[in-house]
Write an enzyme that holds these catalytic residues in place. Structure first.
Site, PDB file in Angstrom:
ATOM      1  N   TYR A 153      39.705  34.666  33.099  1.00  0.00           N
ATOM      2  CA  TYR A 153      38.992  35.586  33.982  1.00  0.00           C
ATOM      3  C   TYR A 153      39.974  36.348  34.861  1.00  0.00           C
ATOM      4  CZ  TYR A 153      36.401  37.132  38.095  1.00  0.00           C
ATOM      5  OH  TYR A 153      35.903  37.878  39.143  1.00  0.00           O
ATOM      6  N   THR A 163      39.573  40.703  41.721  1.00  0.00           N
ATOM      7  CA  THR A 163      39.315  39.338  42.164  1.00  0.00           C
ATOM      8  C   THR A 163      40.563  38.666  42.712  1.00  0.00           C
ATOM      9  OG1 THR A 163      38.705  37.119  41.400  1.00  0.00           O
ATOM     10  CG2 THR A 163      39.687  38.572  39.779  1.00  0.00           C
TER      11      THR A 163
END
Length: 331
Positions: free
Chosen positions: A141, A117
């Site tokens: 995250y 990501t």
């Protein structure tokens, strides 16, 4: 030689399964269905319900199906939730990935694709973020994904396995042929929420933060069509098949849209002037995330075919409408 796709019943993983099946590759899907749907898995794929952190199960699958490639999509993805429940993210995204990688190494898997990501960059200072930008995630995250990248880097230095990590920017849209899309009803993706609001599935859309240092005060994001992303993964597999070294690639178009711009585009495409509420910032949201994608274009020859915000929204809207009809038929 089959490809094992973890999280292959989820949004991005299911599109990878479609791409592999369309190319005639043998596919095995491993998914616990915590957020995925077995009906989204291509019928040509072998589906196994299970936990990617179960080393015994993964090792059995690798041996039984002669797996030499793993494409790892399983994990938790909601940034604000990671701030309030970080241990869930370190378990799902880091600990379970460690177990999967361990099983892969012990079973002789040669190639590993990792769904990473742009959140690994955090609040980047660059207007266009390259792979060499500082890695400074601002959410658990992003940190959980970066830790898995680091594990893969170290493991592939010590063992005969090579990896490619693809750092996604904002993935959106749906399969143009209507075979898969974002199906989690309470997903937080902006375009997903906008299409739900347009169809009356939500009462309104919230814009989180209007005081960012951007032209209109809302966050800027680089939206990439999920089918272009799946194609990037296929090219990464070709790269590894050809003996390519372990590396990372950004996956984005290099063009940013603000939240306000996306909302207005969704209203135009849908023809619905749905209600919008202005809310305070969410924890963990950087102001700007826009990709520099020169490396993947030059190294893999990746050339996006769906680089159009309105097309992305049209495909997402069509998929959301099909989900609405599916729910109505099941009622």
């Amino acid at each position: 030689m089959a490809v094992l796709v973890t999280g292959g019943a989820g949004y991005i993983g299911s599109h990878m399964v479609l791409a592999l099946a369309d190319a005639g590759r043998d596919v095995v899907v491993l998914d616990d269905l915590s957020t995925g749907f077995d009906w989204m898995v291509h019928p040509a794929a072998i589906f196994i319900k299970g936990d990617v952190g179960d080393e015994t199960l993964v090792s059995q699958i690798i041996r039984k199906h002669s797996i030499k490639v793993i494409a790892h999509f399983a994990g938790s993805i909601v940034v604000p939730e990671s701030v309030t429940d970080p241990l869930k993210y370190y378990m799902n995204n880091t600990v379970r990935s460690r177990s999967l990688i361990s099983a892969a190494v012990q079973s002789g898997v040669e190639q590993f694709l990792f769904s990473s990501t742009a959140a690994v960059y955090g609040d980047a200072r660059e207007c266009s973020i390259s792979e060499g930008a500082p890695l400074n995630p601002v959410s658990p995250y992003g940190t959980s994904k970066l830790m898995t990248e680091m594990m893969l880097r170290d493991v592939t230095r010590a063992h005969p396995m090579r990896f490619v990590a693809l750092r996604y920017f904002n993935v959106a849209g749906a399969d143009p042929r209507g075979r898969s899309g974002q199906s989690t009803r309470q997903a937080t993706h902006l375009i997903k929420v906008a299409t739900q609001a347009a169809l009356g599935e939500r009462s309104h859309l919230d814009i989180f933060g209007t005081d960012y240092p951007t032209p209109d005060g809302t966050c800027l994001r680089d939206y990439i069509h999920v089918s272009d992303l799946a194609h990037a993964h296929m090219l990464a597999l070709d790269y590894l098949d050809a003996g390519g070294n372990s590396t990372v690639f950004n996956c984005g178009y290099g063009r940013g849209y603000s939240v306000r711009e996306v909302v207005e585009a969704a209203k135009q495409v849908s023809g619905v002037d749905f209600p919008v509420n202005l809310s305070s910032r969410r924890a963990g949201d950087p102001a700007t995330l826009i990709a520099s994608a020169e490396r993947i274009r030059e190294t893999l020859g990746w050339s996006p075919k769906l680089n159009d915000l309105e097309a992305i929204i049209r495909h997402a809207l069509a998929w959301e409408n099909s989900l609405k009809l599916r729910r109505a038929e099941a009622a």
